[in-house]
Design a protein around this motif. Structure first.
Motif, PDB file in Angstrom:
ATOM      1  N   TYR A 107      -3.230   9.110   1.971  1.00  0.00           N
ATOM      2  CA  TYR A 107      -2.587   8.024   1.227  1.00  0.00           C
ATOM      3  C   TYR A 107      -1.089   8.282   1.071  1.00  0.00           C
ATOM      4  O   TYR A 107      -0.269   7.375   1.268  1.00  0.00           O
ATOM      5  N   VAL A 108      -0.714   9.508   0.737  1.00  0.00           N
ATOM      6  CA  VAL A 108       0.699   9.852   0.560  1.00  0.00           C
ATOM      7  C   VAL A 108       1.456   9.695   1.878  1.00  0.00           C
ATOM      8  O   VAL A 108       2.578   9.155   1.907  1.00  0.00           O
ATOM      9  N   THR A 111       1.975   5.982   2.526  1.00  0.00           N
ATOM     10  CA  THR A 111       3.008   5.433   1.639  1.00  0.00           C
ATOM     11  C   THR A 111       4.392   5.877   2.077  1.00  0.00           C
ATOM     12  O   THR A 111       5.347   5.079   2.108  1.00  0.00           O
ATOM     13  N   GLY A 114       5.748   3.907   4.921  1.00  0.00           N
ATOM     14  CA  GLY A 114       5.938   2.487   4.688  1.00  0.00           C
ATOM     15  C   GLY A 114       4.748   1.597   4.978  1.00  0.00           C
ATOM     16  O   GLY A 114       4.919   0.371   5.093  1.00  0.00           O
ATOM     17  N   GLY A 116       1.344  -0.511   4.065  1.00  0.00           N
ATOM     18  CA  GLY A 116       0.921  -1.232   2.877  1.00  0.00           C
ATOM     19  C   GLY A 116      -0.188  -0.500   2.141  1.00  0.00           C
ATOM     20  O   GLY A 116      -0.724   0.513   2.613  1.00  0.00           O
ATOM     21  N   LEU A 117      -0.566  -1.024   0.971  1.00  0.00           N
ATOM     22  CA  LEU A 117      -1.571  -0.383   0.137  1.00  0.00           C
ATOM     23  C   LEU A 117      -2.900  -0.232   0.877  1.00  0.00           C
ATOM     24  O   LEU A 117      -3.500   0.849   0.880  1.00  0.00           O
ATOM     25  N   SER A 120      -2.687   2.354   3.698  1.00  0.00           N
ATOM     26  CA  SER A 120      -2.561   3.715   3.169  1.00  0.00           C
ATOM     27  C   SER A 120      -3.895   4.227   2.632  1.00  0.00           C
ATOM     28  O   SER A 120      -4.264   5.390   2.832  1.00  0.00           O
TER      29      SER A 120
END
Length: 401
Positions: A107-108, A111, A114, A116-117, A120
């Motif tokens: 996830y990191v 992010t 760049g 998106g949620l 990620s």
């Protein structure tokens, strides 16, 4: 694929994998690596005799039977259900470690670059699904699956896959209209599958075994057991879980019945599994490695390095948190290293659905290739190191766990 071409692919896969496995075995490495290398040679990377883009192709479906038989055999002949259940606490700790740390790292990274949620989150989830088949085959070759750490690894990998695959299946539902109802439905399917397993174990297994005792059909037990294997493999896949969950579960359950765990039945399973289908399964894993698709970018390098480190750290730290011997931590670190072969299909589907882009697919492929090719040798050396320290018992049937 025409039927006669399928014969050629199966025949070539078995013969090439046999020769390469013998050569690799003589070099002191786990012989089944030869089956993976055979897949690389016969797949799109070199000869393109095996195509893996269509997951419903006849060869891929035949090879999948090998995966079912591998995990069925692990539960049926190698692992005791009582011993696995007795290790519930350490298995859960290591399994959660194998999910949480890689998920956070993925996830990191997403992010930072760049994404998106949703992309990620997807990146984190695909890092949390372990290729337990590579580890199981390695430990079987070393005769170390039925050990304390072997049982912990198998159980923890199952936890990883259940959480990771459910997460991947449910993730898109949170980003579309009406997603909550679909999410509850998907979770309900998974719960229903495990309820069905319990019902079968408690109320149906012994009556079915007693009924089979009266059958006059040759190999009735063998046919019935294989039938149950395919049904539960399908059911677990339909419940958004890996088919290996169903295969492993039915193997563990069937082995608790005294009549159905007979030596003749075990011999039949072993012969058909390791003589035909399991080698094809690992050939198919190698064929999924399209080396021509690999490219290098900063994102791919970062994802590969930190993704692999997170999985190694998850296993290493997980063992310590679970109270396992420190000498076993390297074993757990390497055991949680390989990424799932089914992950390639999952990531490809994510690209098709527009959740992620091609960069993530290529990055996952890089991690998959590196981890699958390195894990057997690294795991073998970790076990040897633990044995040299005196922490691994000479008998594979220790009662700890």
């Amino acid at each position: 694929m025409a039927s006669l071409e399928l014969f050629l692919v199966v025949g070539a896969s078995l013969l090439v994998s046999l020769v390469l496995s013998e050569a690799i075995e003589r070099l002191g490495e786990p012989g089944f690596l030869g089956e993976i290398v055979a897949g690389i040679l016969l797949g799109p990377s070199v000869l393109a005799l095996i195509g893996t883009t269509d997951q419903t192709s006849p060869f891929i479906l035949i090879a999948t039977i090998g995966g079912l038989l591998l995990f069925f055999d692990a539960g049926y002949q190698q692992i005791s259900l009582d011993q696995l259940l007795a290790a519930f606490r350490p298995v859960l700790i290591i399994g959660l470690s194998g999910v949480i740390l890689p998920f956070v790292v993925g996830y990191v990274i997403g992010t930072f670059y760049g994404f998106g949620l949703e992309a990620s989150l997807y990146l984190g989830l695909i890092l949390s699904v372990t290729s337990v088949s590579i580890v199981v085959r390695t430990l079987l070759a070393l005769d170390k699956l039925d050990t304390q750490y072997g049982r912990w690894i198998l159980g923890a990998s199952a936890v990883d896959d259940i959480i990771g695959l459910l997460g991947i299946s449910l993730l898109p539902l949170f980003f579309v209209a009406g997603g909550t109802g679909q999410t509850l439905s998907a979770l309900g399917l998974a719960v229903l599958f495990f309820v069905a397993l319990v019902v079968f174990y408690r109320f149906l297994l012994d009556p079915i075994a007693n009924l089979l005792a009266n059958f006059q059909v040759d190999e009735a037990d063998f046919i019935a057991v294989l039938g149950l294997l395919f049904v539960f493999g399908y059911a677990s896949n339909a419940a958004n879980l890996s088919y290996f969950i169903g295969a492993l579960a039915i193997g563990l359950i069937v082995s608790t019945n005294k009549r159905l765990e007979g030596k003749d039945l075990q011999s039949n399973v072993y012969g058909i599994a390791y003589g035909v289908f399991i080698p094809l399964y690992f050939v198919a894993i190698g064929a999924r490695m399209d080396l021509g698709a690999l490219t290098i970018s900063s994102f791919i390098v970062v994802f590969a390095i930190f993704g692999l480190l997170s999985n190694f750290a998850a296993g290493y730290v997980g063992n310590l948190l679970a109270g396992g011997p420190r000498e076993h931590s390297l074993i757990f670190g390497f055991a949680l290293l390989p990424r799932s072969e089914s992950g390639i299909a999952i990531v490809a589907l994510g690209v098709t659905q527009g959740i992620i882009d091609e960069r993530i697919f290529v990055a996952y492929l890089v991690v998959f290739v590196i981890s699958v090719l390195l894990t057997p040798s690294l795991l073998k050396r970790a076990v040897a190191r633990a044995e040299a320290s005196g922490s691994v018992p000479s008998s594979t049937n220790d009662s700890s766990g």
